[in-house]
Design a protein around this motif. Structure first.
Motif, PDB file in Angstrom:
ATOM      1  N   SER A   1     -48.776 -34.001  -4.059  1.00  0.00           N
ATOM      2  CA  SER A   1     -48.235 -33.465  -2.810  1.00  0.00           C
ATOM      3  C   SER A   1     -48.063 -34.593  -1.795  1.00  0.00           C
ATOM      4  O   SER A   1     -48.676 -35.645  -1.901  1.00  0.00           O
ATOM      5  CB  SER A   1     -49.218 -32.424  -2.249  1.00  0.00           C
ATOM      6  N   VAL A   2     -47.231 -34.368  -0.806  1.00  0.00           N
ATOM      7  CA  VAL A   2     -47.038 -35.363   0.245  1.00  0.00           C
ATOM      8  C   VAL A   2     -47.432 -34.829   1.619  1.00  0.00           C
ATOM      9  O   VAL A   2     -47.209 -35.482   2.619  1.00  0.00           O
ATOM     10  CB  VAL A   2     -45.567 -35.842   0.295  1.00  0.00           C
ATOM     11  N   VAL A   3     -48.033 -33.656   1.674  1.00  0.00           N
ATOM     12  CA  VAL A   3     -48.302 -33.024   2.967  1.00  0.00           C
ATOM     13  C   VAL A   3     -49.720 -33.216   3.479  1.00  0.00           C
ATOM     14  O   VAL A   3     -50.010 -32.870   4.610  1.00  0.00           O
ATOM     15  CB  VAL A   3     -47.962 -31.515   2.927  1.00  0.00           C
ATOM     16  N   LEU A   4     -50.615 -33.746   2.690  1.00  0.00           N
ATOM     17  CA  LEU A   4     -52.008 -33.978   3.062  1.00  0.00           C
ATOM     18  C   LEU A   4     -52.665 -32.712   3.596  1.00  0.00           C
ATOM     19  O   LEU A   4     -53.154 -32.653   4.711  1.00  0.00           O
ATOM     20  CB  LEU A   4     -52.130 -35.124   4.082  1.00  0.00           C
ATOM     21  N   VAL A   5     -52.636 -31.656   2.795  1.00  0.00           N
ATOM     22  CA  VAL A   5     -53.286 -30.390   3.146  1.00  0.00           C
ATOM     23  C   VAL A   5     -54.285 -30.007   2.067  1.00  0.00           C
ATOM     24  O   VAL A   5     -55.397 -29.583   2.371  1.00  0.00           O
ATOM     25  CB  VAL A   5     -52.241 -29.265   3.334  1.00  0.00           C
TER      26      VAL A   5
END
Length: 146
Positions: free
Chosen positions: A23-27
């Motif tokens: 993922s690239v959203v850092l959640v």
């Protein structure tokens, strides 16, 4: 094989970490923190039932997300920019289309035309030699050569 609740929370935490890697959203990392802390609390007997574990997971996930996501994104962004390699810096090129003070012009460098911006916000006329200071995506930031 029977899985206990701490094992299930551990698996959920590891799956969330794996999801964060793609993922690239850092959640997902913060939900992983919540799941892993819940696994620890369940294993220690501090959160023995499913209701208390869901509450612990929700609280730790949301609180870590709210308090740490912005700072973590800043750290990751700064790390990326400080290690940037710029092979063009210090090289010279020829201006082929005037570079206005606050606009784009064009330079000829290594056999190709490049979009160029003035580093000093001073106009640079065609035919001038320039020194490349840095890149900004596919644009070269230049300064007139002395």
């Amino acid at each position: 094989m029977d899985l206990s609740l701490p094992h299930i929370w551990l698996i959920i935490g590891l799956l969330m970490l794996a999801a964060e890697l793609v993922s690239v959203v850092l959640v997902f990392a913060f939900f992983a923190i919540g799941a892993l802390l819940t696994a620890l609390l369940a294993a220690l007997g501090i959160a023995p039932d499913l209701d208390s574990q869901l509450l612990a997971f929700s609280l730790t996930s949301v609180l870590s997300l709210v308090f740490f996501r912005k700072k973590a994104k800043g750290i990751l962004a700064n790390r990326h920019h400080t290690q940037e390699y710029n092979e063009y810096a210090g090289e010279t090129a020829m201006v082929i289309k005037d570079i206005p003070a606050t606009g784009e012009g064009r330079i000829f460098y290594r056999g190709a035309e490049w979009i160029a911006l003035s580093a000093t916000q001073a106009p640079i006329i065609a035919g001038s030699k320039v020194v490349i200071r840095r890149t900004d995506g596919i644009k070269l930031i230049v300064e007139e050569s002395c």
